[in-house]
Write a protein that holds these residues in place. Structure first.
Motif, PDB file in Angstrom:
ATOM      1  N   ALA A   1     -39.399 -30.571 -48.763  1.00 57.58           N
ATOM      2  CA  ALA A   1     -38.635 -30.817 -47.537  1.00 57.58           C
ATOM      3  C   ALA A   1     -37.169 -30.434 -47.717  1.00 57.58           C
ATOM      4  O   ALA A   1     -36.532 -29.883 -46.808  1.00 57.58           O
ATOM      5  N   LEU A   2     -36.614 -30.707 -48.909  1.00 58.69           N
ATOM      6  CA  LEU A   2     -35.216 -30.363 -49.162  1.00 58.69           C
ATOM      7  C   LEU A   2     -35.016 -28.855 -49.163  1.00 58.69           C
ATOM      8  O   LEU A   2     -33.982 -28.357 -48.694  1.00 58.69           O
ATOM      9  N   GLU A   3     -35.993 -28.115 -49.673  1.00 61.44           N
ATOM     10  CA  GLU A   3     -35.895 -26.652 -49.641  1.00 61.44           C
ATOM     11  C   GLU A   3     -35.879 -26.140 -48.203  1.00 61.44           C
ATOM     12  O   GLU A   3     -35.157 -25.201 -47.872  1.00 61.44           O
ATOM     13  N   ARG A   4     -36.672 -26.750 -47.341  1.00 58.31           N
ATOM     14  CA  ARG A   4     -36.657 -26.342 -45.930  1.00 58.31           C
ATOM     15  C   ARG A   4     -35.342 -26.722 -45.251  1.00 58.31           C
ATOM     16  O   ARG A   4     -34.873 -26.032 -44.344  1.00 58.31           O
ATOM     17  N   ALA A   5     -34.754 -27.841 -45.697  1.00 58.87           N
ATOM     18  CA  ALA A   5     -33.520 -28.317 -45.066  1.00 58.87           C
ATOM     19  C   ALA A   5     -32.281 -27.611 -45.592  1.00 58.87           C
ATOM     20  O   ALA A   5     -31.226 -27.640 -44.946  1.00 58.87           O
ATOM     21  N   ARG A   6     -32.371 -26.968 -46.770  1.00 60.73           N
ATOM     22  CA  ARG A   6     -31.177 -26.426 -47.407  1.00 60.73           C
ATOM     23  C   ARG A   6     -30.435 -25.384 -46.554  1.00 60.73           C
ATOM     24  O   ARG A   6     -29.206 -25.410 -46.480  1.00 60.73           O
ATOM     25  N   PRO A   7     -31.118 -24.422 -45.873  1.00 61.16           N
ATOM     26  CA  PRO A   7     -30.366 -23.467 -45.034  1.00 61.16           C
ATOM     27  C   PRO A   7     -29.534 -24.156 -43.954  1.00 61.16           C
ATOM     28  O   PRO A   7     -28.389 -23.771 -43.704  1.00 61.16           O
ATOM     29  N   HIS A   8     -30.102 -25.195 -43.323  1.00 62.84           N
ATOM     30  CA  HIS A   8     -29.347 -25.942 -42.304  1.00 62.84           C
ATOM     31  C   HIS A   8     -28.145 -26.638 -42.948  1.00 62.84           C
ATOM     32  O   HIS A   8     -27.052 -26.696 -42.356  1.00 62.84           O
ATOM     33  N   LEU A   9     -28.341 -27.169 -44.150  1.00 64.29           N
ATOM     34  CA  LEU A   9     -27.256 -27.875 -44.830  1.00 64.29           C
ATOM     35  C   LEU A   9     -26.139 -26.912 -45.216  1.00 64.29           C
ATOM     36  O   LEU A   9     -24.947 -27.234 -45.080  1.00 64.29           O
ATOM     37  N   GLN A  10     -26.491 -25.722 -45.677  1.00 74.20           N
ATOM     38  CA  GLN A  10     -25.480 -24.723 -46.027  1.00 74.20           C
ATOM     39  C   GLN A  10     -24.688 -24.292 -44.788  1.00 74.20           C
ATOM     40  O   GLN A  10     -23.462 -24.127 -44.849  1.00 74.20           O
ATOM     41  N   LYS A  11     -25.380 -24.135 -43.681  1.00 75.83           N
ATOM     42  CA  LYS A  11     -24.699 -23.787 -42.428  1.00 75.83           C
ATOM     43  C   LYS A  11     -23.733 -24.903 -42.021  1.00 75.83           C
ATOM     44  O   LYS A  11     -22.601 -24.632 -41.594  1.00 75.83           O
ATOM     45  N   ALA A  12     -24.174 -26.148 -42.167  1.00 78.17           N
ATOM     46  CA  ALA A  12     -23.316 -27.284 -41.823  1.00 78.17           C
ATOM     47  C   ALA A  12     -22.064 -27.302 -42.699  1.00 78.17           C
ATOM     48  O   ALA A  12     -20.958 -27.604 -42.225  1.00 78.17           O
ATOM     49  N   GLU A  13     -22.207 -26.971 -43.969  1.00 78.95           N
ATOM     50  CA  GLU A  13     -21.050 -26.956 -44.870  1.00 78.95           C
ATOM     51  C   GLU A  13     -20.054 -25.881 -44.446  1.00 78.95           C
ATOM     52  O   GLU A  13     -18.833 -26.113 -44.468  1.00 78.95           O
ATOM     53  N   ARG A  14     -20.548 -24.711 -44.058  1.00 77.70           N
ATOM     54  CA  ARG A  14     -19.629 -23.646 -43.609  1.00 77.70           C
ATOM     55  C   ARG A  14     -18.900 -24.060 -42.335  1.00 77.70           C
ATOM     56  O   ARG A  14     -17.684 -23.838 -42.196  1.00 77.70           O
ATOM     57  N   LEU A  15     -19.611 -24.673 -41.412  1.00 73.11           N
ATOM     58  CA  LEU A  15     -18.979 -25.087 -40.154  1.00 73.11           C
ATOM     59  C   LEU A  15     -17.934 -26.179 -40.392  1.00 73.11           C
ATOM     60  O   LEU A  15     -16.862 -26.175 -39.770  1.00 73.11           O
ATOM     61  N   LEU A  16     -18.241 -27.097 -41.291  1.00 71.13           N
ATOM     62  CA  LEU A  16     -17.270 -28.160 -41.572  1.00 71.13           C
ATOM     63  C   LEU A  16     -16.036 -27.589 -42.238  1.00 71.13           C
ATOM     64  O   LEU A  16     -14.908 -28.013 -41.959  1.00 71.13           O
ATOM     65  N   ALA A  17     -16.220 -26.608 -43.144  1.00 69.91           N
ATOM     66  CA  ALA A  17     -15.073 -25.967 -43.790  1.00 69.91           C
ATOM     67  C   ALA A  17     -14.208 -25.239 -42.773  1.00 69.91           C
ATOM     68  O   ALA A  17     -12.987 -25.152 -42.928  1.00 69.91           O
TER      69      ALA A  17
END
Length: 492
Positions: free
Chosen positions: A261-277
């Motif tokens: 599940a974490l592997e499936r969620a990782r692309p969304h999490l990386q996108k969230a990190e870029r947007l927050l930055a």
């Protein structure tokens, strides 16, 4: 063989003394006989009842072993020993006893078996019955014949007589006493053995029910070290170990599922990190929520959501602080406008000009341009106001009336301190007038020393006329002399 058994139980007792397990008090005994039943669980737990060749278990008071519980029949179980064999019979077909969790109506019973009667679990220790044996019907008919009985009696008599003369007593009186003491010791060791085994089993079951399987297995290991063939202990240990293995497999499966599940969620999490930055907390939260939908139990995703919460809270605090500063600044600027308006009302043009200059630096557009324009207008008004005095001072300067010109230009600077030409003229005349004031003051001192007070005062008055600046050191000294010196009458 009895000595060997006693030695084994002695070793078991020795192990019991070195075991750190805490046991309950010694159980209560009842009844008489070589056989025993122990209540290992349920009402009357720990009690041991001894009996001969029969035992009746039930709720009724007439039973040998009474189990006071509504789920127990009045006469629930009967135990009988015949020909060295024991049989257990359920008295109520609708409410039978259980053996290894299975209902039964009748069945053989041996030492170590555990039966369940209602909520109670009973462990049996059985010996060969001491009562008379039940004879088969054919043998009974033979014994009923008179001739057969007489012949059999004579045969038995001859055998007994031969045995008496040909054999010696099996035991001497001393050996019989020793054997009796040995039997007593064996009985005590058997009792202690049963007490320890039952206590360890009860503790293991309780610890298992509380979820403390590690401690329960330790108790079972101690029990099996004493009684390696204890079926109940082996069953419970197998049950605990199977549960542990099942939970370990379930944990492994959960971990694998969480990793996927974490592997499936990782692309969304990386996108969230870029947007927050990039400063877009709202879009970052939406991306993180998508990651959370893929992996609801992922610690990384929840930690990132906490990070977004912290960032938003920080942004809100900064926005509130900035708004507070803006409000305070606006209040300060409003005060400057009010102060400038008051200065114009009092005809203090120079102060008003300075205030509008400050507003022109601190205001935002378009108020900044308006404030600078107002400051320029006031400056023009100041120049127009000082021009007559400046021009008059220039004429006096050309006429070498330096003191009068100096006084006019000082007045100009009081109105408009930034008048450059006037400041230059004052700077030119100041050392010259200070030197003249010093000379006149010192001449006054000379005349004062000569006793000519009138000439001294005349020189000091000339100091005040020559140096119009009251903050000049010689001006102050001359004023002090004129203010403190007594007036003298003029001589004729």
């Amino acid at each position: 063989m009895m000595e060997s058994s006693a030695t084994q139980h002695g070793q078991a007792a020795g192990q019991a003394r070195t075991d750190r397990t805490e046991f309950r008090p010694r159980p209560a005994f009842s009844g008489k006989g070589p056989n025993a039943v122990e209540v290992v669980e349920g009402p009357g737990q720990g009690a041991i009842h001894r009996f001969e060749s029969r035992l009746l278990v039930g709720r009724a008071s007439r039973c040998d072993l009474v189990i006071d519980d509504p789920t127990v029949s009045r006469e629930h179980l009967r135990l009988e020993g015949r020909g060295g064999r024991w049989q257990a019979v359920s008295r109520n077909p609708k409410n039978p006893a259980l053996k290894k969790g299975i209902p039964f109506q009748a069945g053989a019973l041996v030492t170590g078996d555990i039966l369940t009667v209602g909520p109670a679990r009973l462990r049996f220790v059985l010996a060969k019955p001491k009562g008379g044996l039940a004879l088969p019907p054919g043998l009974a008919r033979l014994l009923g014949r008179k001739r057969f009985l007489i012949g059999a009696g004579l045969g038995v008599f001859v055998l007994l007589l031969a045995s008496f003369f040909l054999s010696r007593p099996a035991k001497s009186p001393q050996e019989a006493v020793v054997a009796g003491e040995r039997d007593k010791l064996q009985a005590m060791q058997d009792s202690e053995y049963m007490r320890k085994v039952s206590t360890l089993l009860i503790q293991a079951r309780r610890l298992h029910d509380e979820g403390r399987d590690g401690e329960a297995l330790a108790r079972l290991d101690s029990l099996l070290a004493i009684d390696a063939e204890n079926g109940e202990a082996l069953r419970l240990r197998a049950e605990i170990q199977a549960g542990q293995e099942r939970r370990a497999a379930e944990d492994k499966s959960r971990r694998e599922q969480a990793a996927q599940a974490l592997e499936r969620a990782r692309p969304h999490l990386q996108k969230a990190e870029r947007l927050l930055a990039a400063g877009d907390a709202a879009a970052a939260r939406a991306a993180a929520q998508s990651a959370l939908a893929e992996a609801p139990d992922a610690v990384e995703v929840r930690q990132f959501l906490d990070k977004i919460d912290a960032r938003e809270a920080s942004d809100q605090r900064q926005a509130a602080q900035k708004a507070k500063e803006v409000a305070s600044r606006r209040q300060e600027l409003t005060g400057l406008y009010a102060e400038a308006a008051a200065a114009l009302e009092d005809d203090d043009l120079y102060k008003a000009m300075l205030l509008y200059r400050r507003l022109g630096e601190e205001e935002g557009e378009p108020a900044r341009t308006a404030a600078r324009k107002k400051a320029a207008e006031i400056q023009d008004a100041l120049v127009k106001r000082i021009m007559p005095d400046f021009s008059a001072g220039q004429k006096l300067y050309n006429q070498k009336k330096y003191a009068e010109a100096y006084a006019l230009w000082v007045k100009v600077l009081e109105v408009y301190p930034e008048a450059k030409e006037t400041k230059a003229k004052v700077a030119e005349l100041t050392p010259m007038l200070e030197a003249e004031a010093k000379r006149l003051y010192e001449e006054g001192l000379v005349y004062e020393g000569l006793g000519d007070r009138a000439m001294a005062k005349a020189r000091w008055r000339a100091v005040l006329e020559t140096m119009p600046r009251k903050d000049d050191v010689f001006y102050r000294r001359a004023a002090d002399k004129l203010g403190t010196a007594p007036e003298e009458k003029e001589r004729p």
